[in-house]
Design an enzyme around this catalytic site. Structure first.
Site, short mmCIF file in Angstrom:
data_model
loop_
_atom_site.label_atom_id
_atom_site.label_comp_id
_atom_site.label_asym_id
_atom_site.label_seq_id
_atom_site.Cartn_x
_atom_site.Cartn_y
_atom_site.Cartn_z
N ASP A 54 0.83 -1.21 0.00
CA ASP A 54 0.00 0.00 0.00
C ASP A 54 0.86 1.26 0.00
O ASP A 54 1.77 1.39 0.82
CB ASP A 54 -0.90 0.02 1.24
CG ASP A 54 -1.99 -1.02 1.17
OD1 ASP A 54 -2.70 -1.05 0.16
OD2 ASP A 54 -2.12 -1.83 2.12
N ASP A 176 -7.05 -5.19 -4.20
CA ASP A 176 -7.50 -4.72 -2.87
C ASP A 176 -8.58 -3.63 -2.90
O ASP A 176 -9.29 -3.48 -1.92
CB ASP A 176 -6.28 -4.25 -2.06
CG ASP A 176 -6.59 -4.12 -0.57
OD1 ASP A 176 -7.52 -4.80 -0.10
OD2 ASP A 176 -5.91 -3.35 0.11
N HIS A 422 -5.68 3.36 -3.06
CA HIS A 422 -6.95 2.95 -2.46
C HIS A 422 -7.01 3.10 -0.94
O HIS A 422 -8.00 2.65 -0.33
CB HIS A 422 -7.30 1.52 -2.89
CG HIS A 422 -6.28 0.50 -2.53
ND1 HIS A 422 -5.24 0.18 -3.38
CD2 HIS A 422 -6.10 -0.26 -1.43
CE1 HIS A 422 -4.48 -0.74 -2.80
NE2 HIS A 422 -4.98 -1.02 -1.61
ZN LIG Z 1 -4.24 -2.25 -0.17
#
Ligand SMILES: [Zn+2]
Length: 1154
Positions: A54, A176, A422
């Site tokens: 991420d 995700d 995200h």
């Molecule tokens: Zn993620």
């Protein structure tokens, strides 16, 4: 095959690789050719090692990269890449994929030659493959298509520059994000991707798909674009996790494979049995003899040795067992590309999909629809970031600025790429991470305005080498704050219009009370209006501003144009208090102040008093153009250097001094020596002591006219009395107002009247310990209200403003809300400006505030929301197009993402609400539109963040200010529908405003500058210049979008030779949407479909011709309906409905004739 790279890119990259590092050597293969061949008679098990990194979530981007704050999460991306490269190098069979180019690039630029050489080799041999490849794995609900395209372009360009065709991603990898948009699929298809893999879809949808073997499908991205927007889409079996028990990571506790037969812990046979049970079960749900296993997870592979050591064994022993027992199964290292290729080779017949994957629910009470609105101020800031990014891209090209600017431009591209992640734009990150995103974006915006400032100066003075006259400062207009306008006696407002057509835009500049005149570049004084800033806004704690009013005018702006307005404060501070006696006192006090302060007299004062028509009686006429021309001094690189003016200053100062002394000689002068006066004059005149100059401004008063006299002289009434009224109206509409509440009741157009009531309500959030579905809390991801009906709030009228530019009515409530409805002269919409917060949580209950637009439109449970700002998708209350819905959350389960627009309509009327940021929206009752605008929650929803979504400033809840534009449209009128689309683009790319102190640059100087610049000629109706971006020297990236829906007249022609005013386009070459491949080299895969697509999803869904039924509207031509001749003619191109075409254009710059 290697012609598909944009060769022109290679060679200008900052980290330019040797060409022989890019192109495969003898015996080397990358891409599909490097795949281990699947075998038709066997179950092929694709083992795909991967990591999900991420770009910020529980830690900031840098904390993740470096592995800092491991007490929050054990994650360090640099170690992952270090470790994986080492492990891949040891065995050519091993494979790995990498996804997030933001992280990869951060790592790559820190590597030495040895590692770079190894990575090049791994990429050339297909052992390291990039999938996705954008700067981040973007969200698909809140992100706008323009920003998605940009962040793909940016990430893919880095890969292309560094690795050439072997580094080109071939599949999308959205494992995700919390739901998937149809527009994103359409964009990926246009970028030339061969397929897309998804991790999260609704649990009911997934159940249905598993049972019908519909996990893999052909998704049509856009009905207007037809089969060119079709994309293979596969839903992964286990989100993106490995089979349970087979996570061989330092972060996991699963057992390694122990293959020492002498060890009491020997477990090979048992592990293989368990593994085979899993994969054979998975294979039942897919249509080919291939299964993909995602061997990895969040920030896995920091110690890649653990994974590969165990995966090597798993593969080896399973294959041995399979051979021995005749199991017809084969395990091998693979990648998503190779899995996709194997599926393609198996040539399955696949189901189709035509809507989207929103909303996403992971269980009956977990509807991930809260994040559509979470952190609304971050979402607003991201939208501003996009406007700035487009502006600086445009101005870098249109202003023909220096190459080295691309450093700051790239900084903003990177920041905006990060924002699309995200957990960034979604608002699903920890608070300290949210602050870091804001820091990153703000710094990038500020740095990039260097480009705007250079361009504005060059345009204004017709010469980039002249020292700037203005500072072009950003203002916080969203909190009605603009220190430079507040402290200047006169200022210049410079506005950039980022769309390629003429725009009329309301401009509001925060100022202190007073009387102001606004001058357009043609010297005309234009109509303006002073509107007081409501106390609610003035009380916003973060607001550092003394502005009490806003000067409001309508700016007519040119296509991609820069326009300046000169604003003068022409009166003493005006008190709203009308008690005559006091004002008379003010008058005399002012006179006294004047003489006290005359020592600071500059030519600026003279100028201002000129404007009040009294100059002759007070001052000798002075030619203002006498002001010394600032010397031009530059380094050899043409970078302006600071200049000391002393050497040529004296003569001019003497002139000023003479005037002042003449002026003052008959007056009672305070005790100032000439030298002292001269010094002060010099300082103020040349702005050497700007701070002091400004503080002096505050004291300036004029003895000439009092407020009433000023008003009489003025063309327009500048000071507006408040009064209550029954109707607001302009050329387009009339709004009937309920006097008592300050609320609109009807929207009246010439041919129709719509009942309209606009109310703010709030939901209260469920809270529990999240141990089971009934204990689920409303949180950053999840929306879960306690009730089925929201709480309403009571309004009281808070005044009315009426004037020649805008009429406003305001209402406040007991729940810290302020609503303002505005109707501008000449604009075909009205605005709802709202301030919400701090949300009161004294009762320990989190709340989610919504705006409802309640009408008498008979929309029959149908509403429309946009898909990433581009196409509209039909939504039906309590229904899904793809499966029979069981809904335990009747409110949250009907929420959909709204990026730009939400509408309802019946046969006669369509109401469209355009938002200023991404939000969630729905229509729960007939005739209603509902938009969630703010959330403050006190509990975590247990999806990882570990914090409640409780944004505070100085201990108080965050205040949100937002703006909706409301349109009433005749749905059968094509012109109005086209106009609606145009308005959506205008609302997304609002003009960008800069304000400069002009106390040292008088009107007479300003009026002789070039204050009106037109970047392009207006595009033909239907076309939008989506991208104008510097590419290579004398090369520009251009994207043209046709925003018309498919119809007989939707193909539009554009002539590049007649598009720009200062660019001569010499040649164009078309690329894919992401500009990393020439269009000629892109090849579209054709799949077998088990059914055809409906001509239009929106028409077919919920109609008699149901999408699910057999009697759907079919079409045979697959999208190209009109039979226009679509061939281009040199620089004359044609665009079909909804098409975006991407070109690399060679051009030369033609300087404007000054
Ligand atoms: Zn993620």
């Amino acid at each position: 095959m290697f012609s598909c790279i944009l060769l022109s890119i290679v060679g200008i990259a900052s980290a330019t690789p040797l060409v022989d590092e890019i192109y495969p050597r003898r015996g080397e293969k990358c891409g599909y050719e490097s795949c281990t061949q699947a075998e038709p008679g066997l179950l092929n098990v694709h083992i795909v090692p991967h990591t999900h990194d991420d770009v910020g979530w529980l830690k900031t981007v840098d904390q993740y990269y470096y592995g800092s704050r491991n007490n929050i999460q054990k994650a360090g991306v640099q170690y992952i890449l270090d470790s994986v490269v080492q492990e891949l190098w040891q065995d050519p069979k091993r494979r790995f994929i990498y996804v997030e180019t933001a992280f990869f690039w951060k790592w790559w630029v820190r590597q030495g030659d040895d590692i770079r050489h190894k990575v090049h080799t791994l990429v050339r041999q297909g052992r390291l493959q990039f999938v996705g490849g954008a700067w981040s794995m973007n969200d698909e609900a809140a992100s706008h298509y323009q920003s998605t395209i940009d962040q793909f372009t940016w990430g893919l360009r880095k890969l292309n520059e560094t690795f050439g065709p072997c580094g080109m991603p071939r599949v999308g990898w959205q494992i995700d994000p919390f739901g998937h948009s149809r527009e994103f699929a359409s964009l990926l298809a246009a970028m030339g991707y061969d397929g897309l893999f998804l991790g999260r879809i609704d649990y009911q949808d997934k159940g249905a798909r598993l049972s019908q073997k519909r996990m893999e499908m052909i998704w049509r991205g856009d009905d207007n674009l037809g089969n060119s927007s079709d994309l293979f889409t596969g839903v992964l079996f286990n989100t993106y996790s490995p089979p349970p028990g087979f996570c061989f990571d330092v972060l996991c506790d699963d057992e390694p494979i122990i293959d020492d037969p002498d060890s009491p812990m020997f477990n090979v046979d048992a592990r293989i049995v368990k593994f085979l049970a899993y994969v054979t079960k998975q294979a039942l749900y897919y249509r080919t003899n291939n299964v993909i296993l995602t061997m990895g997870g969040d920030f896995t592979y920091q110690n890649a040795d653990m994974w590969y050591k165990n995966l090597d064994k798993l593969i080896e022993y399973t294959n041995i067992k399979a051979a021995k027992d005749g199991l017809n199964i084969k395990l091998f290292y693979s990648t998503p590309d190779c899995y996709l290729k194997a599926v393609k080779d198996a040539n399955p017949i696949l189901p189709t999909k035509q809507d989207d994957f929103f909303p996403y629910a992971s269980d009956p009470t977990a509807y991930w629809t809260g994040y559509f609105t979470s952190r609304p101020t971050t979402k607003y800031f991201e939208r501003q970031g996009n406007a700035y990014l487009q502006m600086v891209k445009h101005l870098q090209v249109l202003g023909d600025l220096e190459e080295h600017n691309k450093f700051v431009l790239n900084e903003l591209k990177s920041a905006m790429g990060v924002m699309q992640h995200h957990d960034a734009i979604t608002g699903t990150e920890k608070q300290h991470v949210a602050h870091d995103y804001e820091r990153l974006l703000n710094a990038a915006i500020e740095d990039s305005t260097l480009i705007a400032r250079q361009a504005f100066n060059k345009i204004a003075q017709g010469d980039s080498t002249k020292l700037p006259l203005f500072a072009y400062e950003r203002c916080k207009l969203n909190e009605s704050s603009c220190p430079v306008a507040e402290t200047s006696k006169q200022f210049v407002v410079t506005i950039y219009n980022p769309v390629a057509w003429d725009v009329k835009a309301p401009i509001r500049i925060p100022v202190k009370d007073g009387t102001y005149e606004v001058y357009a570049p043609n010297a005309a004084k234009i109509t303006s209006q002073l509107v007081d800033i409501p106390q609610t806004i003035r009380n916003i704690p973060t607001r550092k501003s003394e502005a009490t009013h806003e000067i409001v005018f309508i700016a007519k702006l040119h296509p991609m144009g820069v326009k300046s307005f000169f604003i003068k404060k022409v009166s003493p501070k005006v008190k709203r208090d009308t008690r005559k006696s006091e004002r008379k006192n003010d008058y005399y006090v002012n006179i006294n102040d004047y003489w006290k302060n005359i020592r600071y007299k500059t030519n600026i004062d003279i100028k201002n008093i000129d404007d009040t028509d009294v100059k002759d009686s007070y001052f000798p006429i002075r030619d203002i153009t006498d002001i010394p021309v600032l010397p031009e001094r530059y380094t050899k690189d043409n970078i302006p250097i600071l200049v000391d003016y002393h050497d040529n200053i004296d003569k001019k100062v003497n002139i000023v001094k003479d005037i002042d002394i003449d002026l003052l000689k008959d007056k009672e002068l305070p005790d100032y020596g000439v030298e002292q006066l001269e010094k002060i004059i010099k300082e103020v005149y040349f702005g050497k002591n700007e701070a002091e100059g400004r503080s002096l401004d505050k004291k300036w008063h004029y003895p000439t006219l009092n407020e009433d006299e000023m008003r009489m002289l003025s063309d327009e009434p500048k000071v507006v009395e408040r009064f209550d009224e029954f109707y607001m109206e302009n050329e387009y509409m009339k709004l009937r107002i309920d006097n008592r509440t300050g609320q609109i009741t009807h929207m009246i157009l010439p041919d129709r009247t719509t009942n309209l009531n606009i109310q703010i309500y709030y939901w209260t959030g469920c809270y529990g310990d999240n141990t089971n579905t009934s204990q689920r809390s409303s949180g950053a991801y999840i929306f879960r209200p306690q009730t089925k009906i929201p709480y309403d709030i009571t309004y009281t009228s808070n005044g009315t403003v009426k004037g020649p530019v805008v009429t406003e009515i305001r209402a406040i409530s007991d729940q810290n809300t302020l609503t303002t409805f505005r109707l501008y002269k000449g604009l075909n919409y009205f605005e709802h400006d709202f301030v919400i917060g701090p949300i009161n949580v004294d009762d320990n209950v989190g709340k989610e505030f919504i705006v409802r637009y309640e009408t008498n439109i008979n929309n029959k449970n149908v509403f429309y929301t946009d898909s990433n700002g581009r196409q509209m998708l039909k939504r039906v209350l309590n229904k899904r197009a793809d499966w029979n819905l069981t809904l335990e959350e009747p409110v949250a389960g009907n929420y959909y993402p709204v990026t730009n627009e939400i509408t309802i309509e019946d046969d006669n009327t369509k109401i469209a609400v355009l938002t200023d940021r991404s939000v969630g929206g729905t229509s729960l009752n007939n005739g209603e539109l509902e938009i969630m605008v703010h959330r403050r929650l006190l509990h975590d929803d247990a999806f990882g963040v570990g914090e409640a979504l409780n944004e505070t400033v100085n201990g108080k809840g965050l205040i949100v200010r937002g703006n909706h534009r409301i349109y009433n449209i005749d749905p059968s009128n094509r012109d109005e529908i086209i106009n609606e689309r145009k308005n959506v683009i205008e609302n997304h790319l609002k003009p960008i405003v800069f304000v400069s102190n002009s106390d040292s640059t008088p009107y007479e100087i300003w009026i002789n500058l070039n204050n009106c610049f037109k970047g392009v000629k207006p595009l033909p109706l239907g076309l939008h210049l989506l991208t104008l971006e510097p590419w290579n020297p004398n090369q520009v990236l251009i994207r043209i979008e046709n925003y018309l829906e498919k119809s007989d007249k939707s193909t539009v022609e554009l002539d590049f030779t007649d598009m720009f005013n200062n660019l001569n386009v010499k040649s164009i070459k078309e690329a894919t949407l992401s500009a990393n491949k020439w269009l000629d080299d892109a090849e579209k895969w054709i799949w077998n479909r088990e059914n055809d697509f409906a001509d239009s999803f929106n028409e077919a869904y919920n109609s008699d011709d149901s999408v699910d039924g057999d009697d759907k509207k079919l079409r045979n031509d697959d999208g190209i309906k009109n039979n226009d001749d679509l061939r281009d003619d040199g620089l004359k191109i044609k665009l079909r409905a909804k098409q975006i075409r991407t070109f690399i254009a060679d051009y030369e710059y033609i300087p404007p004739v000054v």
